[in-house]
Design a protein around this motif. Structure first.
Motif, PDB file in Angstrom:
ATOM      1  N   GLU A 193      30.571  29.923  51.971  1.00  0.00           N
ATOM      2  CA  GLU A 193      30.974  31.218  52.522  1.00  0.00           C
ATOM      3  C   GLU A 193      32.486  31.300  52.687  1.00  0.00           C
ATOM      4  OE1 GLU A 193      28.914  32.362  56.011  1.00  0.00           O
ATOM      5  OE2 GLU A 193      26.926  32.213  55.108  1.00  0.00           O
ATOM      6  N   ALA A 194      33.097  30.218  53.153  1.00  0.00           N
ATOM      7  CA  ALA A 194      34.549  30.208  53.317  1.00  0.00           C
ATOM      8  C   ALA A 194      35.246  30.205  51.965  1.00  0.00           C
ATOM      9  CB  ALA A 194      34.970  28.988  54.135  1.00  0.00           C
ATOM     10  N   GLN A 195      34.673  29.512  50.989  1.00  0.00           N
ATOM     11  CA  GLN A 195      35.294  29.448  49.669  1.00  0.00           C
ATOM     12  C   GLN A 195      35.281  30.801  48.971  1.00  0.00           C
ATOM     13  OE1 GLN A 195      32.999  26.212  48.004  1.00  0.00           O
ATOM     14  NE2 GLN A 195      34.601  24.718  48.432  1.00  0.00           N
ATOM     15  N   ARG A 196      34.261  31.628  49.250  1.00  0.00           N
ATOM     16  CA  ARG A 196      34.213  32.954  48.629  1.00  0.00           C
ATOM     17  C   ARG A 196      35.411  33.809  49.039  1.00  0.00           C
ATOM     18  NH1 ARG A 196      28.379  32.664  48.578  1.00  0.00           N
ATOM     19  NH2 ARG A 196      28.209  33.406  50.719  1.00  0.00           N
ATOM     20  N   VAL A 197      35.942  33.549  50.236  1.00  0.00           N
ATOM     21  CA  VAL A 197      37.112  34.309  50.692  1.00  0.00           C
ATOM     22  C   VAL A 197      38.311  34.049  49.789  1.00  0.00           C
ATOM     23  CG1 VAL A 197      38.734  34.642  52.600  1.00  0.00           C
ATOM     24  CG2 VAL A 197      36.293  34.335  53.077  1.00  0.00           C
ATOM     25  N   SER A 198      38.473  32.804  49.363  1.00  0.00           N
ATOM     26  CA  SER A 198      39.630  32.454  48.532  1.00  0.00           C
ATOM     27  C   SER A 198      39.315  32.448  47.041  1.00  0.00           C
ATOM     28  CB  SER A 198      40.179  31.079  48.944  1.00  0.00           C
ATOM     29  OG  SER A 198      39.191  30.073  48.818  1.00  0.00           O
ATOM     30  N   ASP A 199      38.081  32.787  46.659  1.00  0.00           N
ATOM     31  CA  ASP A 199      37.717  32.819  45.235  1.00  0.00           C
ATOM     32  C   ASP A 199      38.653  33.696  44.398  1.00  0.00           C
ATOM     33  OD1 ASP A 199      35.682  30.983  45.232  1.00  0.00           O
ATOM     34  OD2 ASP A 199      34.056  32.455  45.362  1.00  0.00           O
ATOM     35  N   PRO A 200      38.977  34.930  44.846  1.00  0.00           N
ATOM     36  CA  PRO A 200      39.863  35.764  44.019  1.00  0.00           C
ATOM     37  C   PRO A 200      41.227  35.125  43.767  1.00  0.00           C
ATOM     38  CG  PRO A 200      38.732  37.110  45.645  1.00  0.00           C
ATOM     39  CD  PRO A 200      38.455  35.683  46.010  1.00  0.00           C
ATOM     40  N   PHE A 201      41.817  34.545  44.806  1.00  0.00           N
ATOM     41  CA  PHE A 201      43.112  33.882  44.648  1.00  0.00           C
ATOM     42  C   PHE A 201      43.000  32.716  43.673  1.00  0.00           C
ATOM     43  CE2 PHE A 201      45.662  30.196  46.007  1.00  0.00           C
ATOM     44  CZ  PHE A 201      46.942  30.684  45.780  1.00  0.00           C
ATOM     45  N   CYS A 202      41.970  31.892  43.834  1.00  0.00           N
ATOM     46  CA  CYS A 202      41.814  30.720  42.970  1.00  0.00           C
ATOM     47  C   CYS A 202      41.530  31.125  41.527  1.00  0.00           C
ATOM     48  CB  CYS A 202      40.701  29.824  43.511  1.00  0.00           C
ATOM     49  SG  CYS A 202      41.108  29.047  45.099  1.00  0.00           S
ATOM     50  N   ARG A 203      40.783  32.209  41.330  1.00  0.00           N
ATOM     51  CA  ARG A 203      40.513  32.694  39.974  1.00  0.00           C
ATOM     52  C   ARG A 203      41.810  33.133  39.299  1.00  0.00           C
ATOM     53  NH1 ARG A 203      36.480  34.931  36.699  1.00  0.00           N
ATOM     54  NH2 ARG A 203      36.970  36.905  35.669  1.00  0.00           N
ATOM     55  N   ARG A 204      42.658  33.832  40.050  1.00  0.00           N
ATOM     56  CA  ARG A 204      43.933  34.272  39.476  1.00  0.00           C
ATOM     57  C   ARG A 204      44.813  33.085  39.119  1.00  0.00           C
ATOM     58  NH1 ARG A 204      48.959  35.104  41.633  1.00  0.00           N
ATOM     59  NH2 ARG A 204      48.273  35.111  43.806  1.00  0.00           N
ATOM     60  N   VAL A 205      44.871  32.091  40.011  1.00  0.00           N
ATOM     61  CA  VAL A 205      45.760  30.956  39.803  1.00  0.00           C
ATOM     62  C   VAL A 205      45.271  30.040  38.685  1.00  0.00           C
ATOM     63  CG1 VAL A 205      46.612  28.831  40.881  1.00  0.00           C
ATOM     64  CG2 VAL A 205      46.687  30.986  42.139  1.00  0.00           C
ATOM     65  N   THR A 206      43.964  29.784  38.633  1.00  0.00           N
ATOM     66  CA  THR A 206      43.442  28.799  37.679  1.00  0.00           C
ATOM     67  C   THR A 206      43.058  29.398  36.333  1.00  0.00           C
ATOM     68  OG1 THR A 206      41.173  29.039  38.536  1.00  0.00           O
ATOM     69  CG2 THR A 206      42.578  27.355  39.558  1.00  0.00           C
ATOM     70  N   GLN A 207      42.633  30.688  36.317  1.00  0.00           N
ATOM     71  CA  GLN A 207      42.171  31.297  35.071  1.00  0.00           C
ATOM     72  C   GLN A 207      43.070  32.422  34.573  1.00  0.00           C
ATOM     73  OE1 GLN A 207      37.900  32.232  35.029  1.00  0.00           O
ATOM     74  NE2 GLN A 207      37.622  30.945  36.829  1.00  0.00           N
ATOM     75  N   GLY A 208      43.996  32.865  35.411  1.00  0.00           N
ATOM     76  CA  GLY A 208      44.852  33.976  35.011  1.00  0.00           C
ATOM     77  C   GLY A 208      44.124  35.301  34.961  1.00  0.00           C
ATOM     78  N   LEU A 209      43.010  35.405  35.712  1.00  0.00           N
ATOM     79  CA  LEU A 209      42.208  36.624  35.721  1.00  0.00           C
ATOM     80  C   LEU A 209      42.040  37.132  37.152  1.00  0.00           C
ATOM     81  CD1 LEU A 209      39.358  35.702  33.211  1.00  0.00           C
ATOM     82  CD2 LEU A 209      40.991  37.584  32.931  1.00  0.00           C
ATOM     83  N   PRO A 210      41.991  38.445  37.331  1.00  0.00           N
ATOM     84  CA  PRO A 210      41.725  38.996  38.663  1.00  0.00           C
ATOM     85  C   PRO A 210      40.230  39.009  38.947  1.00  0.00           C
ATOM     86  CG  PRO A 210      42.023  40.778  37.113  1.00  0.00           C
ATOM     87  CD  PRO A 210      42.232  39.498  36.331  1.00  0.00           C
ATOM     88  N   SER A 211      39.873  39.210  40.203  1.00  0.00           N
ATOM     89  CA  SER A 211      38.477  39.422  40.577  1.00  0.00           C
ATOM     90  C   SER A 211      38.199  40.920  40.516  1.00  0.00           C
ATOM     91  CB  SER A 211      38.215  38.888  41.984  1.00  0.00           C
ATOM     92  OG  SER A 211      38.248  37.474  41.986  1.00  0.00           O
ATOM     93  N   ILE A 212      37.146  41.285  39.795  1.00  0.00           N
ATOM     94  CA  ILE A 212      36.860  42.695  39.530  1.00  0.00           C
ATOM     95  C   ILE A 212      35.553  43.102  40.193  1.00  0.00           C
ATOM     96  CG2 ILE A 212      36.378  44.393  37.731  1.00  0.00           C
ATOM     97  CD1 ILE A 212      38.207  42.844  35.877  1.00  0.00           C
ATOM     98  N   THR A 213      35.613  44.183  40.962  1.00  0.00           N
ATOM     99  CA  THR A 213      34.439  44.774  41.601  1.00  0.00           C
ATOM    100  C   THR A 213      34.217  46.165  41.029  1.00  0.00           C
ATOM    101  OG1 THR A 213      34.801  43.578  43.680  1.00  0.00           O
ATOM    102  CG2 THR A 213      33.430  45.557  43.780  1.00  0.00           C
ATOM    103  N   CYS A 214      33.006  46.436  40.556  1.00  0.00           N
ATOM    104  CA  CYS A 214      32.655  47.780  40.093  1.00  0.00           C
ATOM    105  C   CYS A 214      31.957  48.523  41.223  1.00  0.00           C
ATOM    106  CB  CYS A 214      31.741  47.712  38.874  1.00  0.00           C
ATOM    107  SG  CYS A 214      32.575  47.191  37.360  1.00  0.00           S
ATOM    108  N   LYS A 215      32.410  49.745  41.479  1.00  0.00           N
ATOM    109  CA  LYS A 215      31.845  50.563  42.550  1.00  0.00           C
ATOM    110  C   LYS A 215      31.342  51.872  41.975  1.00  0.00           C
ATOM    111  CE  LYS A 215      33.625  53.729  44.400  1.00  0.00           C
ATOM    112  NZ  LYS A 215      33.417  55.225  44.259  1.00  0.00           N
ATOM    113  N   TRP A 216      30.154  52.300  42.428  1.00  0.00           N
ATOM    114  CA  TRP A 216      29.702  53.639  42.064  1.00  0.00           C
ATOM    115  C   TRP A 216      28.722  54.161  43.104  1.00  0.00           C
ATOM    116  CZ3 TRP A 216      27.974  49.586  38.672  1.00  0.00           C
ATOM    117  CH2 TRP A 216      26.614  49.275  38.754  1.00  0.00           C
TER     118      TRP A 216
END
Length: 337
Positions: free
Chosen positions: A77-100
């Motif tokens: 649960e705590a790691q999910r908070v920093s998942d977007p930051f880690c994805r950007r740093v390690t993969q060069g990709l943002p975290s994307i949420t689709c809303k509708w």
């Protein structure tokens, strides 16, 4: 009483600090978190994951050198908070949420494209809060032509958003009109500028970035120059022989140019489906209004798939469900794209 790190009489001296990510050891927008913890007299620090950034990491070593007990205790649960930051740093990709917002039978608009409003006012207030936490909001040219959205976070009086998101339009053919609100309220953002905060943004304006095909960029130079003078940034997407320019390239370019970490997608079924098919989406945020259309030509929230077997569909995990004055809000994490 208020207390600032480094002052005498710390009320948290000899306490344990629990944090989601290893405290940073460098000076960026703020001073090193590790130094603040040392100055506060903290005797033990527990974090859920190491900082993968080659610049900001290393705070644990600094804490240990100061005699502070340090431990890394993984917690999903705590790691999910920093998942977007880690994805950007390690993969060069943002975290994307689709809303509708959709009807009970899964439609986001009528056959004519009319959709205002499927969700109620309470749900729409929640959407504005979501926008206020995003670095960028992506939409497609179809949504711009049909709805002429602003894509800004409008919160109740006295509650300014923490940041103003970049507004990104995916428009390969470069059809965006000068008269739309996204152009008329735009302001320029230089390459290399991290996502801006409210206090540096001109009143009533936000950056607009239009992503077009390389062919359109080369063939419509007059329009490119005209929009640039109005504060719109135009990005040419390399096509590499594809029939559709690469959305992954766009995502990586937003990280490279503006350090974008979190993106919200508010678009039609074509763009949403393309992002899902490209396996770029990490979360879905769906609002269900108490209405049925029962029309097989009404518009679906995601297209571009041709699936024969149920097990080949996108697998989701429900993270939150709640009722909002008659609407239902559902938040999902993508388990298997």
């Amino acid at each position: 009483m208020p207390w600032r790190a480094g002052t005498a009489g710390s009320p948290i001296a000899e306490c344990t600090a629990y944090v989601t990510l290893e405290p940073c050891g460098h000076t960026g927008k703020t001073g090193p978190c590790a130094d603040a913890l040392i100055a506060a007299g903290i005797t033990r620090v527990v974090f859920a994951r190491h900082d993968p950034h080659d610049v900001s990491g290393g705070g644990a070593s600094k804490l240990q050198a100061a005699g502070i007990e340090v431990s890394c205790t993984p917690c999903p649960e705590a790691q999910r908070v920093s998942d977007p930051f880690c994805r950007r740093v390690t993969q060069g990709l943002p975290s994307i949420t689709c809303k509708w917002a959709q009807t009970l039978d899964g439609k986001i608009a009528t056959r004519s494209g009319h959709s205002q409003w499927i969700s109620n006012e309470t749900s729409r207030r929640v959407v504005h809060r979501i926008r206020s936490r995003m670095d960028a909001i992506i939409t497609g040219i179809g949504t711009v032509m049909r709805d002429d959205p602003l894509l800004t976070a409008r919160l109740p009086a006295g509650r300014p958003p923490k940041r103003v998101a970049l507004r990104i339009v995916f428009d390969p053919a470069f059809d965006i009109p000068h008269s739309c609100q996204l152009v008329q309220t735009s302001c320029a953002i230089p390459v290399g500028t991290p996502v801006r905060t409210v206090d540096t943004m001109p009143a009533g304006r936000a950056p607009t970035i239009v992503c077009i095909s390389d062919h359109a960029y080369r063939s419509q130079t007059v329009k490119v120059d005209s929009l640039s003078r109005e504060g719109v940034t135009v990005i040419a997407i390399p096509e590499h022989g594809r029939t559709m320019p690469s959305l992954e390239w766009v995502a990586r370019e937003l990280v490279r140019r503006y350090e974008v970490t979190n993106i919200l997608v508010e678009a039609g079924g074509g763009l949403t489906g393309t992002l899902l098919k490209a396996k770029l989406v990490g979360e879905l945020h769906v609002f269900i209004g108490p209405r049925l259309l029962a029309d097989d030509r009404a518009i679906d929230p995601a297209r571009m798939f041709q699936i024969e077997h149920i097990q080949d569909g996108t697998e989701l995990a429900l993270r939150r469900a709640r009722v909002l004055d008659g609407d239902v809000e559902l938040k999902y994490r993508v388990v298997k794209p």
